[in-house]
Design a protein around this motif. Structure first.
Motif, short mmCIF file in Angstrom:
data_model
loop_
_atom_site.label_atom_id
_atom_site.label_comp_id
_atom_site.label_asym_id
_atom_site.label_seq_id
_atom_site.Cartn_x
_atom_site.Cartn_y
_atom_site.Cartn_z
N ILE A 110 0.87 -1.29 0.12
CA ILE A 110 0.11 -0.03 0.02
C ILE A 110 1.00 1.30 0.22
O ILE A 110 1.62 1.63 0.96
CB ILE A 110 -0.79 0.04 1.29
CG1 ILE A 110 -1.64 -1.17 1.40
CG2 ILE A 110 -1.75 0.99 1.09
CD1 ILE A 110 -2.56 -1.35 0.23
N ASN A 111 0.82 1.92 -1.12
CA ASN A 111 1.78 3.27 -1.16
C ASN A 111 1.17 4.22 -0.36
O ASN A 111 -0.02 4.17 0.29
CB ASN A 111 1.79 3.55 -2.60
CG ASN A 111 2.55 2.91 -3.45
OD1 ASN A 111 2.86 1.74 -3.31
ND2 ASN A 111 2.98 3.41 -4.59
N LEU A 153 -0.93 7.33 0.63
CA LEU A 153 -2.23 7.60 0.07
C LEU A 153 -2.73 9.06 0.10
O LEU A 153 -2.55 9.57 1.26
CB LEU A 153 -3.50 6.70 0.86
CG LEU A 153 -3.12 5.16 0.56
CD1 LEU A 153 -4.23 4.51 1.62
CD2 LEU A 153 -3.43 4.77 -0.61
N ASP A 190 1.23 3.05 8.37
CA ASP A 190 0.21 1.76 8.29
C ASP A 190 -1.12 2.41 8.96
O ASP A 190 -2.12 2.12 8.64
CB ASP A 190 0.81 0.53 8.82
CG ASP A 190 1.62 -0.14 7.88
OD1 ASP A 190 1.94 0.49 6.68
OD2 ASP A 190 2.46 -1.07 8.15
N LYS A 213 -2.95 4.93 6.93
CA LYS A 213 -3.48 4.41 5.86
C LYS A 213 -4.91 3.42 6.12
O LYS A 213 -5.63 3.29 5.48
CB LYS A 213 -2.16 3.34 4.90
CG LYS A 213 -1.04 4.06 4.54
CD LYS A 213 -0.24 3.20 3.94
CE LYS A 213 0.99 3.86 3.65
NZ LYS A 213 2.10 2.94 3.29
N LEU A 224 -8.62 4.33 4.61
CA LEU A 224 -8.99 3.53 3.71
C LEU A 224 -10.42 2.80 4.16
O LEU A 224 -11.50 2.66 3.74
CB LEU A 224 -8.14 2.01 3.43
CG LEU A 224 -7.18 2.19 2.41
CD1 LEU A 224 -6.15 1.35 2.40
CD2 LEU A 224 -7.79 2.51 1.00
N PRO A 237 -7.23 -4.55 2.07
CA PRO A 237 -7.49 -3.65 0.81
C PRO A 237 -6.46 -4.28 -0.60
O PRO A 237 -5.19 -4.54 -0.31
CB PRO A 237 -6.84 -2.32 1.09
CG PRO A 237 -5.87 -2.61 2.14
CD PRO A 237 -6.14 -3.69 2.84
N TYR A 288 -5.03 -4.01 -4.33
CA TYR A 288 -4.88 -2.76 -5.59
C TYR A 288 -5.60 -3.31 -6.56
O TYR A 288 -5.46 -4.46 -7.18
CB TYR A 288 -3.29 -2.56 -5.82
CG TYR A 288 -3.07 -1.65 -7.20
CD1 TYR A 288 -3.26 -0.25 -7.12
CD2 TYR A 288 -2.52 -2.42 -8.03
CE1 TYR A 288 -2.99 0.35 -8.48
CE2 TYR A 288 -2.08 -1.70 -9.38
CZ TYR A 288 -2.40 -0.19 -9.39
OH TYR A 288 -2.24 0.41 -10.51
N ARG A 343 -1.42 4.12 -7.42
CA ARG A 343 -1.53 3.63 -6.15
C ARG A 343 -1.64 4.47 -4.94
O ARG A 343 -1.69 4.15 -3.97
CB ARG A 343 -0.16 2.88 -6.19
CG ARG A 343 0.01 1.63 -6.88
CD ARG A 343 1.12 0.96 -6.77
NE ARG A 343 1.44 -0.50 -7.47
CZ ARG A 343 0.59 -1.62 -7.28
NH1 ARG A 343 0.36 -2.03 -5.99
NH2 ARG A 343 0.99 -2.78 -7.96
N TYR A 394 -8.45 0.92 -4.77
CA TYR A 394 -8.38 -0.26 -3.79
C TYR A 394 -9.65 -0.71 -3.59
O TYR A 394 -10.55 0.06 -3.44
CB TYR A 394 -7.74 0.09 -2.66
CG TYR A 394 -6.15 0.50 -2.85
CD1 TYR A 394 -5.02 -0.44 -2.55
CD2 TYR A 394 -5.81 1.95 -3.29
CE1 TYR A 394 -3.47 -0.24 -2.78
CE2 TYR A 394 -4.32 2.09 -3.29
CZ TYR A 394 -3.40 1.03 -2.94
OH TYR A 394 -2.14 1.55 -3.24
N ILE A 420 -3.55 -3.54 7.70
CA ILE A 420 -2.72 -3.39 6.78
C ILE A 420 -1.27 -3.82 7.52
O ILE A 420 -1.04 -2.96 8.64
CB ILE A 420 -2.15 -1.59 6.32
CG1 ILE A 420 -3.28 -1.37 5.55
CG2 ILE A 420 -1.07 -1.54 5.53
CD1 ILE A 420 -3.25 0.15 5.18
#
Length: 619
Positions: free
Chosen positions: A34-35, A37, A52, A55, A59, A155, A157, A162, A168, A282
């Motif tokens: 997960i890049n 975001l 993390d 993110k 999400l 999540p 991709y 990304r 996602y 994550i």
């Protein structure tokens, strides 16, 4: 040691590909799945989530934002459907629970309760009785343990940038034990719908005996038959925005009642849908819990069946003249266009489709809807609108994994699959250098050939150029085996016992026909094909399912599945087509065709003349 490890992974790949991809990823540079975001807060300020925890929270908030808020205003309830047989309550038998536990897939991940399926499999005999009492108590009291209404979301991709949270999609993990109970209740619901013939024959998703391939074969038969008589076929491909997440619970419950499902089942389902929550994971970090206020519980066993029940009356609402096909939430509406009035009629059906969406609180994503005109000569520059917005018209589209172009030639689909197969072949070549011939063949069949054979009977080519392009993939693959590298292609295939891809496609055609005539497919959605067979006009060395050939003018229909298979199928003996199982049919067919040159020489064809070795296939 490494040689043995690679061969073990290759041999096990057919049953479980996770080990293959885990090994491949171990050979590449690890990347953060997960890049960072980008997101916008409630005040309109732009931010970037880099940890993390942040993110996961971003999400989780995004996945929760798509839920439907159902107001308390009254809505029009559906009338009760006529049902000859009433729904029965599940009995939760000990033996049934034990068998379901034993057959669990131990490679699946556990849900929020952290109970791994492997534990359930190994203790199946000991825990079946306690689970039986737990299921009965839950069903009788209409209450569920808290962990059964929770989901951990991973999540994944999809495509695009990304850094965009919209790229996602959530994959939910729920309790394995709850899934056992869900499966028992689902089977009762399916039995009720089947015995009363309540499911529309235009829905092909999540139902036993129906598939993407079967739907596309039926649609192509309709389209090519229309085009045989001139004109064009206009198709509108719709897109429902987050359909599974937007199902409103009150309206869903009302539909369950309208289909006369037992009140105890509906009440338990109402408890199953209520007070649910989810969180995003994550790495080893979790977001806070978020309430699930609408939608079908993704990752659950009951989710898919509840969704197709919800949209089951869509076809009926659009009108008796509507040609509409569904695969879960993927819907397409089409019409044979020969006059301007036909265009107006299709537009009217699209309006009905949109009205149904509005009534039942689902949202049509107009920007992702597409229209395509299929035909040898496109005479009408048709244009279709939804709420005043013009639907984009395209010359090609991917439908259920198959790329359709406006001439129905499938050249671009074949090129796409060839490129994907070469990509998979490259992964094997770079990461597996110690394979034996046998283990390589298993890996090739699972990872490479499977891409070249998905729904092959839909796009099976008849042009030699395309046939050769497909065969070149297997030619290159067999050259990777040092032991046979210097042999000719036909000799390599014989050594490895690999038939040509052309032979596999012809064989695949016969398997599909067998499934239709033998009832392996749902007979309510195969009668468009099986009703064409001849009952009493037997020919020499023919069989009970001999198919009648109709006159055909154009190649578009001549080489379509419906007509392409006739000459080969009619020459099979009754001892082959009357096989009791699919495996028996395959074995007898291979034995009957054992001397066909096309099995190892792609330039040959199946001989459809008289045969002398019928007796060799009798077991």
């Amino acid at each position: 040691m490494e040689r043995k490890h690679q061969n073990d992974i290759a041999v096990a790949c057919k049953q479980n590909s996770k080990h293959f991809w885990k090994y491949v990823k171990s050979k590449t540079t690890s990347k953060d799945p997960i890049n960072d975001l980008k997101y916008v807060d409630s005040h309109g300020n732009a931010h970037v989530a880099s940890t993390d925890n942040s993110k996961a929270e971003v999400l989780c908030n995004f996945f929760s934002s798509v839920f439907n808020i159902e107001d308390d205003n009254p809505f029009k309830y559906l009338e009760t459907k006529p049902c000859e047989f009433t729904s029965e309550c599940p009995t939760f038998e000990y033996d049934d629970i034990r068998d379901r536990l034993i057959n669990l897939n131990v490679n699946k991940s556990p849900g929020p309760d952290k109970i791994h399926p492997k534990i359930l499999v190994e203790t199946a005999h000991q825990i079946s009785y306690p689970l039986q009492q737990l299921f009965k108590c839950s069903f009788d009291t209409k209450q569920l343990p808290a962990d059964w209404r929770c989901a951990n979301i991973t999540p994944l991709y999809k495509k695009g940038s990304r850094t965009e949270i919209g790229n996602y999609r959530p994959v939910s993990l729920t309790s394995i034990i709850c899934k056992i109970m869900e499966a028992i209740i689902r089977d009762k619901i399916l039995s009720h719908f089947k015995v009363n013939m309540l499911f529309t024959d235009k829905q092909f998703g999540f139902l036993k005996g129906r598939s993407t391939t079967l739907q596309l074969l039926q649609i192509l038969d309709k389209w090519t038959e229309c085009l045989e008589h001139g004109g064009q076929v206009d198709v509108i491909y719709t897109d429902l925005e987050k359909a599974f997440d937007k199902i409103p619970h009150r309206r869903l419950i009302s539909k369950l009642h309208s289909y006369c499902i037992h009140n105890n089942i509906v009440e338990w389902l109402e408890a199953f849908l209520s007070n649910r929550k989810q969180r995003v994971r994550i790495g080893n970090t979790f977001s806070n819990w978020a309430a699930v206020i609408s939608g079908i519980p993704q990752g659950s066993v009951l989710g898919p069946i509840l969704f197709i029940i919800y949209i089951n009356d869509l076809v009926e609402y659009c009108g008796s003249n509507a040609d509409i096909f569904l695969f879960a939430d993927d819907a397409k509406i089409f019409s044979h266009i020969k006059t301007d009035q036909d265009i107006k009629q299709l537009q009217c059906e699209l309006v009905n489709f949109k009205n149904w969406m509005d009534t039942w609180l689902l949202k049509l994503n107009v920007n992702k809807c597409k229209s395509v005109s299929y035909g040898r000569c496109i005479e009408y520059a048709s244009e279709y609108t939804v709420s005043g917005i013009v639907i984009d018209k395209v010359d090609k589209i991917k439908d259920l994994g198959i790329v359709f172009d406006y001439r129905l030639k499938f050249d671009e689909h074949i090129d796409e699959k060839i490129n994907k197969a070469y990509q998979m072949l490259g992964i094997i070549k770079r990461n597996f250098i110690h394979l034996t011939p046998d283990s390589f063949v298993v890996l090739y069949k699972s990872i490479v050939r499977s891409h070249l054979e998905y729904s092959e009977c839909v796009w099976n080519p008849h042009h030699q150029q395309l046939i050769e392009k497909l065969e070149k993939v297997q030619k290159r693959a067999t050259k990777l085996i040092i032991a046979v590298k210097l042999l000719k292609y036909e000799e390599r295939l014989r050594y490895l016992n690999l038939p040509t891809l052309k032979y596999r496609r012809i064989r695949g055609d016969m398997i599909e026909v067998y499934k239709m005539f033998s009832g392996r497919y749902d007979v309510t959605v195969t009668n468009w094909f099986t009703n064409r067979h001849i009952d009493k006009k037997y020919e020499v060395r023919s069989h009970r399912f001999c198919i009648h050939q109709f006159p055909i003018k154009f190649d578009m229909r001549k080489f379509n599945f419906t007509n392409r298979v006739i000459s080969v199928w009619n020459t099979l003996p009754d001892t082959v087509v009357s096989a009791n199982t699919i495996d028996t049919f395959k074995a007898r067919l291979d034995r009957f065709w054992s001397d066909q040159n096309v099995k190892y020489n792609w330039k040959s064809d199946i001989i459809t003349g008289s045969r002398s070795q019928v007796s060799v296939i009798i077991e």
